[in-house]
Design a protein around this motif. Structure first.
Motif, PDB file in Angstrom:
ATOM      1  N   GLY A  24     -11.375 -21.597  13.851  1.00  0.00           N
ATOM      2  CA  GLY A  24     -10.808 -22.328  15.157  1.00  0.00           C
ATOM      3  C   GLY A  24     -11.300 -23.658  14.885  1.00  0.00           C
ATOM      4  O   GLY A  24     -11.985 -24.026  14.094  1.00  0.00           O
ATOM      5  N   TYR A  26     -14.134 -26.315  16.400  1.00  0.00           N
ATOM      6  CA  TYR A  26     -15.562 -26.600  16.868  1.00  0.00           C
ATOM      7  C   TYR A  26     -16.006 -28.093  17.364  1.00  0.00           C
ATOM      8  O   TYR A  26     -15.182 -29.008  16.719  1.00  0.00           O
ATOM      9  CB  TYR A  26     -16.714 -25.728  15.795  1.00  0.00           C
ATOM     10  N   LYS A 119     -17.587 -23.262  19.518  1.00  0.00           N
ATOM     11  CA  LYS A 119     -16.097 -23.054  19.480  1.00  0.00           C
ATOM     12  C   LYS A 119     -15.201 -23.462  20.810  1.00  0.00           C
ATOM     13  O   LYS A 119     -15.660 -23.222  21.922  1.00  0.00           O
ATOM     14  CB  LYS A 119     -15.605 -21.550  19.178  1.00  0.00           C
TER      15      LYS A 119
END
Length: 125
Positions: A24, A26, A119
């Protein structure tokens, strides 16, 4: 376990996670002109940029791998402020959120909140 000080909040602990959970985008920043984004892709590649009030201060791309609670970065291209910045990070969970901090920033069981990569909700670039 690592218990860290985060401007009044304690990190729950270092965590072992899976690539699928860790993948993902961050961000980490100080709110004063430094905002670093890192996208960890499920295929083992990453892209990062360091932004500030005057634009983009650095960029890096390469590969990453997860080893226990450590993220190992292998940059293929780096420039400016991100040259030498990403090498190894420790995964943590804070307030139920997955994050990580560069291993050198986790020294002596202390870490500043502005050095933790949290995240983002939503997609990656």
């Amino acid at each position: 376990m690592l218990f860290a000080f985060l401007t009044g909040c304690a990190t729950d602990a270092t965590v072992r996670t899976h690539v699928s959970e860790l993948s993902g985008t961050y961000y980490s920043g100080d709110g004063l002109g430094r905002l670093v984004y890192i996208t960890l892709r499920p295929d083992g590649t990453f892209a990062s940029d360091w932004q500030g009030c005057l634009g983009v201060y650095g960029e890096a791309t390469g590969s990453w791998q997860l080893q226990g609670d450590q993220i190992i970065f292998n940059p293929a291209a780096e420039r400016d402020a991100l040259a030498g910045y990403l090498r190894r990070a420790t995964t943590i969970r804070h307030d139920g959120r997955i994050g990580f901090a560069r291993t050198q920033d986790v020294a002596h069981d202390k870490i500043r909140q502005d050095l933790v990569f949290f995240k983002q909700d939503g997609g990656a670039y």
